[in-house]
Design a protein around this motif. Structure first.
Motif, mmCIF file in Angstrom:
data_model
loop_
_atom_site.group_PDB
_atom_site.id
_atom_site.type_symbol
_atom_site.label_atom_id
_atom_site.label_comp_id
_atom_site.label_asym_id
_atom_site.label_seq_id
_atom_site.Cartn_x
_atom_site.Cartn_y
_atom_site.Cartn_z
ATOM 1 N N GLU A 78 -20.931 -41.423 17.974
ATOM 2 C CA GLU A 78 -20.306 -41.100 16.696
ATOM 3 C C GLU A 78 -20.978 -39.900 15.994
ATOM 4 N N GLY A 79 -22.243 -39.670 16.317
ATOM 5 C CA GLY A 79 -22.973 -38.631 15.580
ATOM 6 C C GLY A 79 -23.089 -37.302 16.293
ATOM 7 N N TRP A 80 -22.577 -37.210 17.547
ATOM 8 C CA TRP A 80 -22.790 -35.958 18.283
ATOM 9 C C TRP A 80 -22.172 -34.723 17.606
ATOM 10 N N PRO A 81 -21.010 -34.845 16.930
ATOM 11 C CA PRO A 81 -20.495 -33.614 16.302
ATOM 12 C C PRO A 81 -21.442 -33.067 15.217
ATOM 13 N N VAL A 82 -22.033 -33.978 14.431
ATOM 14 C CA VAL A 82 -22.955 -33.515 13.381
ATOM 15 C C VAL A 82 -24.214 -32.928 13.998
ATOM 16 N N ILE A 83 -24.730 -33.634 15.045
ATOM 17 C CA ILE A 83 -25.933 -33.133 15.718
ATOM 18 C C ILE A 83 -25.651 -31.777 16.375
ATOM 19 N N ALA A 84 -24.504 -31.670 17.022
ATOM 20 C CA ALA A 84 -24.134 -30.400 17.668
ATOM 21 C C ALA A 84 -23.980 -29.279 16.634
ATOM 22 N N GLY A 85 -23.434 -29.644 15.475
ATOM 23 C CA GLY A 85 -23.284 -28.642 14.418
ATOM 24 C C GLY A 85 -24.622 -28.115 13.950
ATOM 25 N N LEU A 86 -25.596 -29.027 13.724
ATOM 26 C CA LEU A 86 -26.917 -28.605 13.280
ATOM 27 C C LEU A 86 -27.617 -27.751 14.341
ATOM 28 N N VAL A 87 -27.556 -28.227 15.592
ATOM 29 C CA VAL A 87 -28.176 -27.479 16.693
ATOM 30 C C VAL A 87 -27.514 -26.111 16.855
ATOM 31 N N GLY A 88 -26.191 -26.061 16.729
ATOM 32 C CA GLY A 88 -25.472 -24.789 16.858
ATOM 33 C C GLY A 88 -25.870 -23.805 15.774
ATOM 34 N N VAL A 89 -26.035 -24.324 14.544
ATOM 35 C CA VAL A 89 -26.459 -23.435 13.446
ATOM 36 C C VAL A 89 -27.861 -22.904 13.692
ATOM 37 N N LEU A 90 -28.780 -23.795 14.110
ATOM 38 C CA LEU A 90 -30.179 -23.403 14.249
ATOM 39 C C LEU A 90 -30.455 -22.570 15.497
ATOM 40 N N LEU A 91 -29.795 -22.896 16.615
ATOM 41 C CA LEU A 91 -30.122 -22.241 17.876
ATOM 42 C C LEU A 91 -29.189 -21.099 18.265
ATOM 43 N N VAL A 92 -27.966 -21.094 17.710
ATOM 44 C CA VAL A 92 -27.002 -20.074 18.129
ATOM 45 C C VAL A 92 -26.595 -19.168 16.957
ATOM 46 N N PHE A 93 -25.998 -19.796 15.934
ATOM 47 C CA PHE A 93 -25.424 -19.009 14.838
ATOM 48 C C PHE A 93 -26.488 -18.210 14.089
ATOM 49 N N ARG A 94 -27.545 -18.889 13.650
ATOM 50 C CA ARG A 94 -28.557 -18.217 12.826
ATOM 51 C C ARG A 94 -29.300 -17.118 13.606
ATOM 52 N N PRO A 95 -29.765 -17.367 14.848
ATOM 53 C CA PRO A 95 -30.418 -16.280 15.594
ATOM 54 C C PRO A 95 -29.495 -15.079 15.834
ATOM 55 N N ALA A 96 -28.220 -15.362 16.103
ATOM 56 C CA ALA A 96 -27.283 -14.262 16.353
ATOM 57 C C ALA A 96 -27.111 -13.405 15.097
#
Length: 616
Positions: A78-96
């Motif tokens: 149930e929580g993977w979308p929220v976890i994926a969102g946080l990880v995506g922001v920290l590891l992909v979106f923000r560095p880019a």
């Protein structure tokens, strides 16, 4: 990719609009418009980065709620979308976004834009009149040119960053806290009012004190450069302690202004920390109280407390960004006062290049007084025929060098005209006018470059053979071959030091004469041209000067009357007017002013009257 961004700005391109406007906003836009796409990109990157950072507390709160409300076996499902969102922001979106922002800010704007401002400021300043540089320290002017570029860049970059962090963090924090419970947003709203009041009171004062500190820093730089430039005079008169006092006084002023500036910084920091502590405490107490009454979820508490801490951390960064912005604005304000001055001597509308075929010069009822009521040149008229050699004689203050400066159009006449081959020099471009006139002055100043570069300044495309030939005619070739500088460069490659200090006065004068020989202009002005030469060297180059003057219209100014006695005609000046004119023998036989001056010579020099020769 790095090279692509580094080449987006060509800082040394010829500016389309060379003169910067004097208004602060207009001054900023004058430069920003030349890189507006890059600053728009920086603005967009700042928006995305602020949105990404503001989303982190939201994800943290959602994860805490999931952990507290969801059975462990269903947590990942149930929580993977929220976890994926946080990880995506920290590891992909923000560095880019950070990488894109870095390319724009560090590779394109950082080196390119700063140097664009410096170059265009220098491009305008170097075209100011000679009088502009006489009224200020060269070091102070250079300091302003160098400081204004980075200060302008930093203030804009910091403003772009601060705008988004204030807008995004502030708005998102209010929305998130208000969504959890409107009562959580009240402390933040009160804090924003206090924060705005803090900035409103402190920032303008920081700006003003920064401007005063910048002025004091420029003054100190000017005094230090003045001392170093005249170090020989300081040593000769054993005045090092006086220079300590002179420079130390400016240092004391700078210290006092720095103290006032940093008192404000300390007061601001302490007040802001107190305000921030009140915010975090109020939101923490409110969140715990609401959670204990079951008004909000545990996740809301987990979101509210770190969000408030993030807001206060951001507030400190933004506050000091804002103070730095206004400090840099103060530096820019202080710089534009010098950089954005309109040119004092402009080419007239429709000015055309001057072409001199004969060298006929006519001063037609010329008056001039350096902007003062008392005139130095008073209704002066003189016709110098093509190829004629004129000697200007008179005591200090008579106006001899002033006439030469007016001919070169370093100043505009108050009234009357100066004509060359029938053309008014006011209607000609200044560069074309000066290209037709060669000048050798008493105070010869060489560029801190090689001997070759200094001689070739008279003709940039000259060959080595032409340079050597000119040096030989000026009796300079032999001593040039014996020169060696501190870097081991010899002969024509040796560097002469600032203003030519590594050479003797006579050597500098001979380099200057070689430069004029190479230029070979149809009009020649000799302003105390042989004053720095000893008798033996002067005699050696008299023949070269004779060859140099052949076929040219010559105006020679000298106190050493023996150097101009052989001119075709001598013009004796008294208080800006012609007192006598004629040949040397004729003037001696009249037993007038010239004869009196001749008798009063000692060693071939005039005895000066105790009157001040304005600007000569």
């Amino acid at each position: 990719m790095f090279r692509f961004f580094e080449n987006l700005i060509d800082p040394t391109a010829t500016p389309e609009r060379p003169e910067p406007p004097s208004g602060l906003i207009a001054f900023y836009w004058h430069f920003l418009r030349q890189a507006k796409a890059l600053f728009a990109g920086l603005l967009g990157a700042g928006l995305l980065l602020a949105l990404g950072d503001a989303s982190v507390p939201y994800f943290v709160g959602r994860i805490v709620t999931l952990v507290s409300d969801t059975p462990p076996e269903r947590l990942l499902a149930e929580g993977w979308p929220v976890i994926a969102g946080l990880v995506g922001v920290l590891l992909v979106f923000r560095p880019a976004v950070l990488f894109a922002r870095g390319l724009i800010a560090n590779q394109a704007i950082g080196p390119g834009f700063s140097n664009l401002v410096r170059w265009q400021a220098h491009y305008h300043v170097v075209r100011q009149s000679w009088g502009f540089f006489q009224n200020d320290f060269a070091g102070r002017i250079a300091n302003k040119v160098m400081q204004t570029g980075p200060a302008l860049r930093e203030s804009v970059v910091q403003t772009v960053e601060a705008i988004w962090y204030i807008a995004i963090y502030g708005t998102s924090a209010l929305l998130l806290l208000g969504h959890a419970d409107a009562r959580l947003a009240i402390p933040l709203a009160v804090w924003f009012v206090g924060y705005a009041a803090l900035l409103w009171w402190f920032v303008p004062r920081m700006r003003d004190r920064s401007r005063l500190a910048s002025e004091a820093r420029s003054q100190l730089t000017g005094r230090i450069v003045d001392t170093y430039t005249n170090i020989l005079t300081v040593k000769l008169f054993a005045r090092a302690r006086d220079e300590d006092t002179y420079v130390g006084g400016a240092m004391d002023v700078l210290m006092d202004r720095f103290k006032g500036q940093f008192r404000l910084v300390t007061m601001f920091a302490v007040t802001l920390q107190l305000l921030n502590a009140l915010l975090v405490s109020a939101i923490t107490v409110a969140a715990i109280a609401l959670a204990s009454g079951r008004s909000i979820e545990v996740g809301a508490v987990a979101m509210a407390v770190p969000l408030s801490w993030q807001v206060v951390s951001m507030s400190g960064w933004v506050a000091f960004q804002v103070s730095a912005i206004f400090e840099n604005v103060g530096v820019v304000q202080e710089g534009l006062g010098t950089i954005a001055r309109p040119l004092q001597l402009l080419d007239g509308d429709g000015a055309r290049p001057l072409e001199v075929s004969r060298g006929d010069i006519r001063f037609d009822h010329v008056s001039f007084g350096y902007g003062q009521a008392k005139t130095v040149i008073d209704d002066f008229s003189l016709h110098i025929r093509p190829g004629e050699k004129i000697g200007l004689v008179g005591r200090s203050g008579a106006g001899k060098s002033t006439l030469a400066n007016l001919l070169l159009r370093f100043f505009d006449t108050a009234s009357g005209r100066i004509l060359i081959d029938g053309a008014d020099i006011a209607d000609a471009t200044q560069e074309s006018l000066r290209a037709q006139i060669s000048v050798v002055t008493q105070d010869t100043s060489l560029l801190h470059r090689s001997i070759r570069d200094n001689i070739a300044y008279g003709k940039p495309d000259a060959t080595d053979a032409e340079i050597v030939a000119a040096a030989k005619k000026a009796e300079a070739h032999e001593f040039i071959l014996g020169l060696t500088d501190l870097n081991g460069r010899t002969g024509y490659d040796a560097h002469v030091g600032e203003r030519g200090v590594k050479l003797s006065g006579g050597q500098r004068q001979r380099i200057a004469i070689a430069r004029v020989i190479l230029k070979d202009a149809p009009i020649l002005v000799l302003d105390e041209a042989t004053s720095a030469l000893d008798s033996e060297v002067e005699a050696a180059i008299q023949a070269s000067l004779g060859a140099l003057m052949a076929g040219k219209t010559v105006i020679a100014v000298a106190h050493r009357l023996s150097t101009i006695a052989r001119m075709d005609r001598l013009v004796v000046l008294e208080k800006g007017r012609i007192a006598e004119e004629g040949g040397h023998a004729d003037l001696i036989s009249r037993d007038g002013l010239y004869a009196s001056l001749w008798r009063r010579q000692s060693g071939g020099f005039l005895e000066d009257e105790p009157e001040r020769e304005a600007a000569e």
